[in-house]
Design a protein around this motif. Structure first.
Motif, PDB file in Angstrom:
ATOM      1  N   TYR A   1       0.860  -1.178   0.000  1.00 35.57           N
ATOM      2  CA  TYR A   1       0.000   0.000   0.000  1.00 35.57           C
ATOM      3  C   TYR A   1       0.897   1.228   0.000  1.00 35.57           C
ATOM      4  O   TYR A   1       1.694   1.419   0.923  1.00 35.57           O
ATOM      5  N   ILE A   2       0.806   2.027  -1.057  1.00 39.36           N
ATOM      6  CA  ILE A   2       1.559   3.275  -1.123  1.00 39.36           C
ATOM      7  C   ILE A   2       0.616   4.400  -0.729  1.00 39.36           C
ATOM      8  O   ILE A   2      -0.357   4.686  -1.429  1.00 39.36           O
ATOM      9  N   ALA A   3       0.893   4.997   0.418  1.00 37.29           N
ATOM     10  CA  ALA A   3       0.060   6.071   0.962  1.00 37.29           C
ATOM     11  C   ALA A   3       0.707   7.414   0.641  1.00 37.29           C
ATOM     12  O   ALA A   3       1.908   7.591   0.826  1.00 37.29           O
ATOM     13  N   THR A   4      -0.104   8.353   0.160  1.00 38.29           N
ATOM     14  CA  THR A   4       0.424   9.667  -0.214  1.00 38.29           C
ATOM     15  C   THR A   4      -0.018  10.773   0.732  1.00 38.29           C
ATOM     16  O   THR A   4       0.371  11.921   0.545  1.00 38.29           O
TER      17      THR A   4
ATOM     18  N   ARG B   1       2.277  -4.467   3.333  1.00 35.96           N
ATOM     19  CA  ARG B   1       3.433  -3.587   3.470  1.00 35.96           C
ATOM     20  C   ARG B   1       2.982  -2.150   3.187  1.00 35.96           C
ATOM     21  O   ARG B   1       2.156  -1.913   2.307  1.00 35.96           O
ATOM     22  N   LEU B   2       3.537  -1.192   3.903  1.00 31.81           N
ATOM     23  CA  LEU B   2       3.192   0.212   3.734  1.00 31.81           C
ATOM     24  C   LEU B   2       4.422   0.991   3.303  1.00 31.81           C
ATOM     25  O   LEU B   2       5.494   0.855   3.891  1.00 31.81           O
ATOM     26  N   ILE B   3       4.258   1.801   2.249  1.00 32.08           N
ATOM     27  CA  ILE B   3       5.269   2.773   1.836  1.00 32.08           C
ATOM     28  C   ILE B   3       4.581   4.129   1.826  1.00 32.08           C
ATOM     29  O   ILE B   3       3.529   4.281   1.212  1.00 32.08           O
ATOM     30  N   GLU B   4       5.174   5.095   2.524  1.00 29.59           N
ATOM     31  CA  GLU B   4       4.641   6.451   2.502  1.00 29.59           C
ATOM     32  C   GLU B   4       5.450   7.262   1.500  1.00 29.59           C
ATOM     33  O   GLU B   4       6.672   7.297   1.573  1.00 29.59           O
ATOM     34  N   ALA B   5       4.747   7.871   0.549  1.00 30.57           N
ATOM     35  CA  ALA B   5       5.411   8.631  -0.515  1.00 30.57           C
ATOM     36  C   ALA B   5       4.716   9.970  -0.667  1.00 30.57           C
ATOM     37  O   ALA B   5       3.541  10.007  -1.030  1.00 30.57           O
TER      38      ALA B   5
ATOM     39  N   ALA C   1       8.762   5.241  -5.244  1.00 31.47           N
ATOM     40  CA  ALA C   1       8.009   4.340  -4.366  1.00 31.47           C
ATOM     41  C   ALA C   1       7.437   3.155  -5.150  1.00 31.47           C
ATOM     42  O   ALA C   1       7.465   2.013  -4.678  1.00 31.47           O
ATOM     43  N   ILE C   2       6.930   3.426  -6.346  1.00 33.53           N
ATOM     44  CA  ILE C   2       6.397   2.345  -7.193  1.00 33.53           C
ATOM     45  C   ILE C   2       7.520   1.392  -7.580  1.00 33.53           C
ATOM     46  O   ILE C   2       7.375   0.168  -7.483  1.00 33.53           O
TER      47      ILE C   2
END
Length: 186
Positions: free
Chosen positions: A38-41, A66-70, A77-78
Motif C-alpha cells: 500500500y503506497i500512501a500519499t 506492506r506500507l510505503i509512505e510517498a 516508491a512504485i
C-alpha cells in the motif's frame, strides 16, 4: 501504451473508492498468490480530523500489507514496491498532486509535468498489478481562485493520463462501482 495490469479507481469524496480499491487488491492478491504493498500519499499535517481519516484507512487494511509512505517521489516508491510478486495499491493521486504543487513548509513547488511523466514511466514498467485511487473533482462548479482552478485542471489532466494507461477504470458513485473502461481478457 497500456500498462501491463493497471486499474484506476475514481470517485468523489466518500464515494467508496478506497474501500473498493482495497477489495480489488485483496482479490487480486489472493487469486495470484501476491503480497500487497500500500503506497500512501497522505501527508501528516497536524490536522486532527485528517489524522482520524488516516487512522480509519489504516485500521481497515490488513496488518500484513506492506506500507510505503510517498509524498512527492511516487515513481521511486512504485519502483521500490514492484518486484513482480506484489499487487501495489496507490492511494491516492489527489493527495500526491497536492504534495507536488503545495509542498510542506513552504518548500519550492515541484514541477507537476516532470513528476507526472516519471509516474507514467514507473507505471508502464511495473511487473505486477497496480491499483491507483484518485478523486474525480472536476464534476462540480468551477472553483473560485486561480490556484484552486490550476489544481483542478492539473488533477483532471493527470487522471486522463492514468486512465489512458489503465486497462480498467472504475468510477465509484454512492459506494457502487461503475465500469468506465475494461480491456481485460475475458
Amino acid at each position: 501504451m497500456i500498462s501491463p495490469d493497471l486499474t484506476l479507481v475514481l470517485g468523489g469524496a466518500r464515494s467508496g473508492k478506497s474501500r473498493h480499491a482495497e477489495q480489488l487488491a485483496q482479490t487480486r492478491a489472493a487469486a495470484q498468490s501476491l503480497a500487497v504493498t500500500y503506497i500512501a500519499t497522505a501527508r501528516h499535517t497536524g490536522d486532527a480530523e485528517f489524522a482520524t481519516r488516516i487512522d480509519q484507512h489504516r485500521a481497515r487494511r490488513p496488518a500484513h500489507w506492506r506500507l510505503i509512505e510517498a509524498d512527492v517521489d511516487l515513481a521511486h516508491a512504485i519502483d521500490a514496491a514492484d518486484d513482480g510478486r506484489t499487487c501495489i495499491l496507490l492511494d491516492c493521486l489527489t493527495l500526491w498532486l497536492a504534495n507536488v504543487v503545495c509542498p510542506a513548509d513552504g518548500a519550492p513547488t515541484h514541477d507537476p509535468e516532470t513528476r507526472a511523466q516519471a509516474l507514467e514511466t514507473a507505471l508502464c514498467r511495473t511487473r505486477g498489478p497496480v491499483i491507483v485511487v484518485s478523486n474525480e473533482i472536476g464534476m462540480g462548479v468551477v472553483p473560485m481562485g486561480a490556484m484552486t482552478r490550476q489544481y483542478v485542471d492539473e488533477l483532471g489532466r493527470l487522471n486522463q493520463r492514468i486512465a489512458a494507461l489503465a486497462r480498467d477504470v472504475t468510477l465509484m458513485v454512492a459506494g457502487l462501482p461503475m465500469t468506465v473502461k475494461s480491456e481485460r481478457i475475458r
